[in-house]
Scaffold this motif. Structure first.
Motif, PDB file in Angstrom:
ATOM      1  N   ILE A  18       0.845  -1.208   0.000  1.00 60.73           N
ATOM      2  CA  ILE A  18       0.000   0.000   0.000  1.00 60.73           C
ATOM      3  C   ILE A  18       0.873   1.248   0.000  1.00 60.73           C
ATOM      4  O   ILE A  18       0.616   2.202  -0.743  1.00 60.73           O
ATOM      5  N   ALA A  19       1.922   1.251   0.814  1.00 55.99           N
ATOM      6  CA  ALA A  19       2.823   2.409   0.865  1.00 55.99           C
ATOM      7  C   ALA A  19       3.491   2.637  -0.499  1.00 55.99           C
ATOM      8  O   ALA A  19       3.629   3.785  -0.945  1.00 55.99           O
ATOM      9  N   ALA A  20       3.891   1.568  -1.162  1.00 51.39           N
ATOM     10  CA  ALA A  20       4.519   1.694  -2.483  1.00 51.39           C
ATOM     11  C   ALA A  20       3.524   2.260  -3.502  1.00 51.39           C
ATOM     12  O   ALA A  20       3.894   3.108  -4.328  1.00 51.39           O
ATOM     13  N   ALA A  21       2.279   1.815  -3.442  1.00 49.98           N
ATOM     14  CA  ALA A  21       1.261   2.334  -4.366  1.00 49.98           C
ATOM     15  C   ALA A  21       1.030   3.818  -4.139  1.00 49.98           C
ATOM     16  O   ALA A  21       0.981   4.599  -5.094  1.00 49.98           O
ATOM     17  N   PRO A 147       1.360   5.400 -13.062  1.00 53.35           N
ATOM     18  CA  PRO A 147       1.871   4.853 -11.799  1.00 53.35           C
ATOM     19  C   PRO A 147       1.377   3.412 -11.608  1.00 53.35           C
ATOM     20  O   PRO A 147       0.437   3.138 -10.869  1.00 53.35           O
ATOM     21  N   TYR A 148       2.044   2.487 -12.296  1.00 58.15           N
ATOM     22  CA  TYR A 148       1.587   1.097 -12.326  1.00 58.15           C
ATOM     23  C   TYR A 148       1.708   0.409 -10.968  1.00 58.15           C
ATOM     24  O   TYR A 148       1.122  -0.638 -10.747  1.00 58.15           O
ATOM     25  N   GLY A 149       2.437   1.021 -10.041  1.00 61.14           N
ATOM     26  CA  GLY A 149       2.514   0.459  -8.693  1.00 61.14           C
ATOM     27  C   GLY A 149       1.143   0.336  -8.049  1.00 61.14           C
ATOM     28  O   GLY A 149       0.906  -0.558  -7.230  1.00 61.14           O
ATOM     29  N   LEU A 150       0.216   1.208  -8.433  1.00 65.10           N
ATOM     30  CA  LEU A 150      -1.155   1.122  -7.925  1.00 65.10           C
ATOM     31  C   LEU A 150      -1.818  -0.166  -8.391  1.00 65.10           C
ATOM     32  O   LEU A 150      -2.458  -0.867  -7.599  1.00 65.10           O
ATOM     33  N   ALA A 151      -1.673  -0.497  -9.668  1.00 67.66           N
ATOM     34  CA  ALA A 151      -2.259  -1.734 -10.194  1.00 67.66           C
ATOM     35  C   ALA A 151      -1.607  -2.958  -9.551  1.00 67.66           C
ATOM     36  O   ALA A 151      -2.286  -3.943  -9.234  1.00 67.66           O
ATOM     37  N   ILE A 152      -0.306  -2.895  -9.339  1.00 63.00           N
ATOM     38  CA  ILE A 152       0.399  -4.003  -8.690  1.00 63.00           C
ATOM     39  C   ILE A 152      -0.120  -4.193  -7.267  1.00 63.00           C
ATOM     40  O   ILE A 152      -0.343  -5.324  -6.819  1.00 63.00           O
ATOM     41  N   ALA A 153      -0.336  -3.095  -6.557  1.00 63.33           N
ATOM     42  CA  ALA A 153      -0.850  -3.191  -5.186  1.00 63.33           C
ATOM     43  C   ALA A 153      -2.257  -3.769  -5.161  1.00 63.33           C
ATOM     44  O   ALA A 153      -2.578  -4.603  -4.302  1.00 63.33           O
ATOM     45  N   ILE A 154      -3.097  -3.358  -6.093  1.00 63.78           N
ATOM     46  CA  ILE A 154      -4.460  -3.901  -6.149  1.00 63.78           C
ATOM     47  C   ILE A 154      -4.411  -5.399  -6.401  1.00 63.78           C
ATOM     48  O   ILE A 154      -5.093  -6.183  -5.733  1.00 63.78           O
ATOM     49  N   GLY A 155      -3.582  -5.822  -7.349  1.00 58.52           N
ATOM     50  CA  GLY A 155      -3.448  -7.253  -7.627  1.00 58.52           C
ATOM     51  C   GLY A 155      -2.896  -8.021  -6.439  1.00 58.52           C
ATOM     52  O   GLY A 155      -3.370  -9.111  -6.108  1.00 58.52           O
ATOM     53  N   ALA A 156      -1.891  -7.445  -5.771  1.00 56.14           N
ATOM     54  CA  ALA A 156      -1.275  -8.113  -4.627  1.00 56.14           C
ATOM     55  C   ALA A 156      -2.262  -8.262  -3.477  1.00 56.14           C
ATOM     56  O   ALA A 156      -2.355  -9.325  -2.847  1.00 56.14           O
TER      57      ALA A 156
END
Length: 172
Positions: A18-21, A147-156
């Motif tokens: 979450i922090a990374a997103a 900011p693809y980190g948001l999509a990665i966080a949602i998937g994770a």
């Protein structure tokens, strides 16, 4: 007391994802310390949760596949370097088969994020956005990165309940 330690160690994953997103959305960067902290937190969490050596080995293998996939996506210019490292660290934690759910949900979330940013960056919506906070205005800037980190966080986060870490809590 042991359950509290286990819960705290396992909570490292969602907290850092979450922090990374949030960092990626507001600054388009994911600092190296975030995926490194995920990497460093994996072994203590795995040991505290009683994962078998074979399961830990499977996680390492899945993490390696995630690293190669992240590097390939970075090389193709689809995601940034921080996103690639976050993707690899997330696959390490999720293991198999949760990594398959992670990849699928991340892909869908990335598509939804791209469509949302296209709409936000359109000539119709953008004039209403530029009066907001600087980071939000930057999201609406045509030609800006995703900011693809948001999509990665949602998937994770979507895949985490199916991971062996969460399955281990069912036995308590």
């Amino acid at each position: 007391m042991l359950h509290l330690v286990q819960a705290l160690l396992v909570a490292v994953f969602p907290a850092l994802v979450i922090a990374a997103a949030l960092r990626d959305v507001t600054s388009y960067t994911i600092p190296n310390w975030m995926p490194l902290a995920l990497l460093a937190g994996f072994v203590p969490a795995a040991l505290a949760m009683g994962l078998a050596p074979a399961a830990i080995g499977l996680h390492l293998g899945v993490g390696l596949v995630g690293l190669v996939a992240g590097m390939a996506m970075f090389a193709l210019g689809w995601i940034g370097g921080g996103d690639a490292k976050l993707f690899a660290a997330a696959t390490l934690w999720l293991g198999w088969p949760a990594a398959a759910v992670f990849a699928g949900v991340t892909g869908f979330a990335g598509g939804a994020l791209a469509v949302t940013l296209l709409a936000l960056r359109s000539g119709f919506v953008r004039p209403f956005v530029v009066t907001g906070p600087a980071w939000f205005s930057r999201l609406a800037e045509p030609g800006e990165n995703v900011p693809y980190g948001l999509a990665i966080a949602i998937g994770a986060l979507a895949a985490f309940p199916g991971s062996p870490f969460m399955s281990a809590f069912a036995g308590f």
